[in-house]
Design an enzyme around this catalytic site. Structure first.
Site, short mmCIF file in Angstrom:
data_model
loop_
_atom_site.label_atom_id
_atom_site.label_comp_id
_atom_site.label_asym_id
_atom_site.label_seq_id
_atom_site.Cartn_x
_atom_site.Cartn_y
_atom_site.Cartn_z
N LYS A 111 5.75 -17.22 -0.03
CA LYS A 111 4.74 -18.53 0.15
C LYS A 111 4.52 -19.18 -1.20
CE LYS A 111 0.91 -18.07 -0.57
NZ LYS A 111 -0.22 -17.37 0.07
N ALA B 14 9.98 5.18 11.36
CA ALA B 14 9.55 6.47 11.33
C ALA B 14 8.25 6.71 12.25
CB ALA B 14 9.03 7.22 9.84
N GLU C 23 -2.28 -23.08 4.34
CA GLU C 23 -1.29 -23.15 3.27
C GLU C 23 0.15 -23.64 3.75
OE1 GLU C 23 -2.91 -19.21 0.82
OE2 GLU C 23 -1.05 -18.86 2.21
N CYS D 127 3.88 -8.81 1.83
CA CYS D 127 3.61 -9.74 0.90
C CYS D 127 4.81 -10.24 -0.05
CB CYS D 127 2.80 -8.67 -0.07
SG CYS D 127 2.44 -9.57 -1.94
N TYR E 238 -5.85 -19.07 6.66
CA TYR E 238 -5.19 -18.80 5.37
C TYR E 238 -3.82 -19.58 5.54
CZ TYR E 238 -8.02 -15.49 2.51
OH TYR E 238 -8.86 -14.90 1.77
N ARG F 63 -9.29 -24.59 16.45
CA ARG F 63 -10.19 -24.58 17.61
C ARG F 63 -11.41 -24.74 17.27
NH1 ARG F 63 -10.21 -18.03 19.14
NH2 ARG F 63 -10.75 -17.33 17.06
N GLY G 53 0.82 -1.12 0.14
CA GLY G 53 0.03 -0.04 -0.13
C GLY G 53 1.19 1.40 0.23
N GLY H 53 -3.79 -15.35 13.06
CA GLY H 53 -4.38 -14.24 12.62
C GLY H 53 -2.93 -13.21 12.87
N GLU I 190 10.73 3.07 5.77
CA GLU I 190 10.60 1.51 5.77
C GLU I 190 11.54 1.16 6.89
OE1 GLU I 190 8.28 -1.12 5.18
OE2 GLU I 190 9.85 -2.06 6.37
N CYS J 14 3.03 -13.34 0.79
CA CYS J 14 2.38 -13.94 -0.41
C CYS J 14 3.43 -14.63 -1.52
CB CYS J 14 1.67 -13.04 -1.29
SG CYS J 14 0.81 -11.81 -0.16
N HIS K 290 -12.88 -26.28 -24.16
CA HIS K 290 -12.79 -28.00 -23.87
C HIS K 290 -11.52 -28.39 -24.30
CE1 HIS K 290 -14.52 -32.01 -23.26
NE2 HIS K 290 -14.00 -32.27 -24.64
N ASP L 30 -3.29 -3.34 5.94
CA ASP L 30 -3.53 -4.10 7.11
C ASP L 30 -3.56 -3.53 8.40
OD1 ASP L 30 -3.76 -6.15 5.25
OD2 ASP L 30 -1.74 -7.36 6.18
N GLU M 123 -14.42 -25.60 -17.67
CA GLU M 123 -15.62 -25.99 -18.48
C GLU M 123 -16.77 -26.10 -17.53
OE1 GLU M 123 -15.73 -28.86 -21.36
OE2 GLU M 123 -14.18 -29.52 -20.79
P1 NDP Z 1 -6.76 -16.11 9.54
O1 NDP Z 1 -7.69 -14.92 10.11
O2 NDP Z 1 -7.16 -16.27 8.28
O3 NDP Z 1 -6.94 -17.42 10.54
C1 NDP Z 1 -6.66 -17.56 11.83
C2 NDP Z 1 -6.92 -18.54 12.34
O4 NDP Z 1 -6.48 -18.72 13.67
C3 NDP Z 1 -8.42 -19.15 12.56
O5 NDP Z 1 -8.55 -20.43 12.22
C4 NDP Z 1 -8.91 -18.85 14.10
O6 NDP Z 1 -9.86 -19.57 14.22
C5 NDP Z 1 -7.62 -19.24 14.59
N1 NDP Z 1 -7.42 -18.35 15.96
C6 NDP Z 1 -7.52 -17.36 16.35
N2 NDP Z 1 -7.25 -16.83 17.40
C7 NDP Z 1 -6.93 -18.29 17.92
C8 NDP Z 1 -6.24 -18.47 19.27
N3 NDP Z 1 -6.33 -17.69 20.24
N4 NDP Z 1 -6.29 -19.73 19.71
C9 NDP Z 1 -6.59 -20.76 18.30
N5 NDP Z 1 -6.66 -20.37 17.14
C10 NDP Z 1 -7.07 -19.03 17.00
O7 NDP Z 1 -5.34 -15.57 9.89
P2 NDP Z 1 -4.05 -15.93 9.40
O8 NDP Z 1 -2.85 -15.91 10.53
O9 NDP Z 1 -4.14 -17.29 8.59
O10 NDP Z 1 -3.80 -15.03 8.17
C11 NDP Z 1 -3.80 -13.58 8.39
C12 NDP Z 1 -4.62 -12.84 7.32
O11 NDP Z 1 -3.40 -12.84 6.21
C13 NDP Z 1 -5.68 -13.49 6.47
O12 NDP Z 1 -6.81 -13.23 7.07
C14 NDP Z 1 -5.60 -13.21 5.26
O13 NDP Z 1 -6.41 -11.98 5.10
C15 NDP Z 1 -3.89 -12.85 4.92
N6 NDP Z 1 -3.44 -13.84 4.04
C16 NDP Z 1 -4.03 -14.18 2.81
C17 NDP Z 1 -3.46 -14.98 2.16
C18 NDP Z 1 -3.98 -15.22 0.80
O14 NDP Z 1 -4.47 -14.37 0.14
N7 NDP Z 1 -3.73 -16.31 0.05
C19 NDP Z 1 -2.61 -16.09 2.46
C20 NDP Z 1 -2.13 -15.68 3.87
C21 NDP Z 1 -2.66 -14.59 4.64
P3 NDP Z 1 -11.04 -18.94 13.76
O15 NDP Z 1 -11.53 -19.57 12.52
O16 NDP Z 1 -12.48 -19.87 14.79
O17 NDP Z 1 -11.61 -17.63 14.22
#
Ligand code: NDP
Length: 463
Positions: free
Chosen positions: A51, A115, A184, A43, A180, A201, A16, A265, A35, A48, A439, A306, A444
């Site tokens: 990864k 900064a 992944e 990313c 995600y 969970r 961004g 997360g 930075e 990304c 095809h 973010d 398809e």
């Molecule tokens: P996500 O929000 O995708 O997933 C977090 C996971 O952790 C969920 O399964 C959540 O459970 C679980 N969780 C959260 N808190 C706890 C806790 N205290 N104890 C146990 N489990 C917990 O976050 P990620 O870290 O995987 O990725 C972050 C963000 O980065 C994504 O939301 C996405 O936007 C971005 N990203 C995008 C990608 C792509 O475009 N391919 C690839 C990687 C990241 P619950 O579902 O129950 O809330």
């Protein structure tokens, strides 16, 4: 002539920040960007891009297996983690260079420094211990993986940040989180030969996606040999005498591994940024609160990506940055469009999606027609692999608009990009039907599902 050192100061050189800084500079604005780590942000540096390179690396194990059915004999195979890391690092350095070059060519001043805000118009360049002023400030500091301080022994865990630089490939890994990153990386490590366990969970992985695809992905991942434990959380982590780690779970299980990874997360990077000094408001997770034009409560301070915790995706951050430039420098107030964003999880098989899941659509529309196909793609016909592909269209029965399109299978991410155009444009199922099939392809199927598989009325399935 402005009374400030810069027209625009951007804090954060990720997707961004770099986009906003580069475009504003190319419009003739006097721009500086700081930075503290590496240009390119999460990313490019530890998200990304590396990864996806890891995903490609991890897919070879199956490619080698699949080759036999097509007549190939593949000789002895071995995998060298260090080679992958070195080559990945070289590519990341190249991309980082391009980001810097783009800024440089546009005439932006680059600070390799943290900064922080001193007030609404003053920024401290920490590495140089001096301040500069700017008419407008854009905060694009991104986020970081959530840690879990309440978990005893959490200091032994890694996050995705460290996963990109491990000295050695672990023999076994346990990953917490069914989002995600957890999904992944579970596939990446498994594909590279690591004994992999995913602990989630909730009831089913990928809570925000369509249920049929979540279940189908779960089945396919387990069929490959990934252990998935749902409805469990870690209760403590302990280092063993032999150096390995034990993860104790809420189901009284002990999982032993060489690495334990938290993918639970991401949190906005706002700590110590001087937001209080400038009077910038934050929300419950520390995210910067912005209006529909990405403007904070302080008139000349904006935030994108973010750090605002709207939609944590790179293309969204870039879009927000472009809207910021339109609003502030092109005289065209533009608010970012966060609706119907296509996305992919680079699991194996891949999951690509745009629009509403069946569950969310059922809450928004009285009646739905669901079109779904589950099949073994042609590429597996000779390989012997039993992996299934799933395609699903969620259609509002009243208007016939396709409100959700979901694909699980090879190249689902690529398909999601194209489906994104159709769903964003509000096309109907009849528009899909009168589109000629390409095809033979797997995609398809998306234009040849003529009869609904079932209907959903008032939130309930009716066949
Ligand atoms: P996500 O929000 O995708 O997933 C977090 C996971 O952790 C969920 O399964 C959540 O459970 C679980 N969780 C959260 N808190 C706890 C806790 N205290 N104890 C146990 N489990 C917990 O976050 P990620 O870290 O995987 O990725 C972050 C963000 O980065 C994504 O939301 C996405 O936007 C971005 N990203 C995008 C990608 C792509 O475009 N391919 C690839 C990687 C990241 P619950 O579902 O129950 O809330």
């Amino acid at each position: 002539m402005t009374r400030y050192d810069y027209d625009l100061f951007v804090i954060g050189g990720g997707s961004g920040g770099v986009r906003a800084g580069r475009v504003a500079a190319s419009l003739g604005k006097k721009v500086a960007i700081a930075e503290e780590y590496r240009f390119g942000g999460t990313c490019v540096i530890r998200g990304c891009v590396p990864k996806k390179l890891f995903v490609y690396a991890s897919q070879f194990s199956e490619h080698f297996e699949d080759a036999a059915g097509y007549g190939w004999t593949v000789g002895e195979r071995s995998f060298d983690w260090k080679t992958l890391i070195e080559n990945k690092d070289r590519e990341i350095a190249r991309l980082e260079g391009l980001y810097r070059k783009g800024l440089d060519n546009a005439g932006a001043t680059i600070f390799d420094s943290r900064a922080v805000l001193e007030d609404a118009h003053t920024v401290r360049i920490v590495a140089e211990d001096r301040t500069v002023t700017a008419e407008t400030i854009l905060i694009a500091t991104g986020g970081h993986p959530s840690l879990h301080p309440a978990l005893p022994g959490s200091e032994h865990c890694i996050t995705s940040n460290e996963a990109f630089h491990l000295e050695e490939l672990p023999k076994a890994i346990v990953i917490a989180g069914g989002g995600y990153i957890g999904v992944e990386f579970a596939n990446i490590f498994h594909g590279l030969g690591v004994e992999t366990t995913l602990v989630y969970r909730g009831k089913e992985i990928l809570s925000r996606f369509d249920k049929d695809l979540r279940t189908a992905l779960h089945v396919e991942m387990e069929a490959k040999g990934i252990k998935i434990l749902c409805g469990e959380i870690f209760s403590k982590i302990e280092r063993r005498a032999d150096g390995r780690l034990d993860a104790y779970t809420s189901a009284d299980r002990v999982l032993t591994a060489d690495q334990i990874m938290l993918a639970i997360g991401r949190k906005p990077n706002t700590d110590g940024l001087g937001l209080d000094k400038a009077g910038v408001k934050t929300g419950l997770k520390g995210e910067i609160v912005v209006d529909r034009y990405s403007r904070t409560n302080v008139e000349n301070i904006y935030a994108v990506g973010d750090v605002t915790d709207r939609v944590q995706l790179t293309p969204v951050a870039i879009h927000e940055a472009m809207c910021f430039v339109d609003t502030v420098y092109r005289g065209k107030p533009t608010s970012p469009d966060h609706e119907t964003v296509a996305t992919a999880v680079f699991s194996q098989p891949e999951l690509g999606t745009v629009g509403l899941s069946e569950e969310d659509a059922a809450k928004a529309y009285a009646e739905l027609d669901i079109y779904m196909a589950t099949f073994r793609p042609m590429r597996h016909a000779l390989s012997g692999r039993m992996e299934k592909m799933v395609m699903k269209l969620v259609v509002d029965a009243a208007t016939r608009k396709v409100v959700g399109a979901h694909v699980l299978g090879v190249d689902a991410g690529e398909m999601a990009q194209l489906l994104g155009i159709a769903v964003k444009a509000g096309l109907t199922k009849e528009d899909f039907d009168r589109t000629a099939a390409v095809h033979p392809t797997a995609a398809e199927e998306l234009v040849t599902m003529y009869q609904p598989s079932y209907r959903v009325k008032d939130g309930k399935r009716v066949d």
